[in-house]
Design a protein around this motif. Sequence first.
Motif, PDB file in Angstrom:
ATOM      1  N   LYS A 123       0.812  -1.217   0.000  1.00 50.11           N
ATOM      2  CA  LYS A 123       0.000   0.000   0.000  1.00 50.11           C
ATOM      3  C   LYS A 123       0.849   1.274   0.000  1.00 50.11           C
ATOM      4  O   LYS A 123       0.443   2.312   0.506  1.00 50.11           O
ATOM      5  N   ASN A 183      -9.406  -4.380  -3.844  1.00 46.32           N
ATOM      6  CA  ASN A 183      -8.259  -3.490  -4.011  1.00 46.32           C
ATOM      7  C   ASN A 183      -7.821  -3.557  -5.466  1.00 46.32           C
ATOM      8  O   ASN A 183      -7.953  -4.588  -6.113  1.00 46.32           O
ATOM      9  N   GLU A 202      -0.024   3.232  -7.547  1.00 48.67           N
ATOM     10  CA  GLU A 202      -0.494   3.174  -6.164  1.00 48.67           C
ATOM     11  C   GLU A 202      -1.661   2.222  -6.033  1.00 48.67           C
ATOM     12  O   GLU A 202      -2.375   1.955  -7.008  1.00 48.67           O
ATOM     13  N   ALA A 203      -1.831   1.712  -4.813  1.00 47.64           N
ATOM     14  CA  ALA A 203      -2.962   0.832  -4.519  1.00 47.64           C
ATOM     15  C   ALA A 203      -4.167   1.698  -4.159  1.00 47.64           C
ATOM     16  O   ALA A 203      -4.026   2.720  -3.496  1.00 47.64           O
ATOM     17  N   ARG A 204      -5.322   1.283  -4.602  1.00 46.84           N
ATOM     18  CA  ARG A 204      -6.566   1.982  -4.264  1.00 46.84           C
ATOM     19  C   ARG A 204      -7.606   0.953  -3.875  1.00 46.84           C
ATOM     20  O   ARG A 204      -7.600  -0.181  -4.347  1.00 46.84           O
ATOM     21  N   SER A 205      -8.501   1.371  -2.998  1.00 46.55           N
ATOM     22  CA  SER A 205      -9.587   0.495  -2.547  1.00 46.55           C
ATOM     23  C   SER A 205     -10.867   0.872  -3.265  1.00 46.55           C
ATOM     24  O   SER A 205     -11.160   2.057  -3.451  1.00 46.55           O
TER      25      SER A 205
END
Length: 90
Positions: A39, A75, A51-54
């Motif tokens: 993350k 995710n 980038e990681a996003r939810s």
Amino acid sequence: MRKPDLAAVIAERADLTKDKAGEVLNVLLDQITQTVARKESVTLVGFGTFEARSRAKRKGKNPQTGQEIEIPASNTVAFKAGKALKDSVN
């Protein structure tokens, strides 16, 4: 362009063997993957940011039946292009 093609270009420009360039490319991609999985974002100035996003759960429809379904939270990975990359495309 596929991964072997990219490795060949790296090999030519960096004066490396194709095997060594492929190894460098694999290490780079593995490091980006591991960092985003934690993350954390990876920023390559002029290129962009990974980038990681939810995603929240949401409602959708089954395209075959039209039945309403609930899509679970998940995710995902996002990429935001940097200015230099955007400018070269435009």
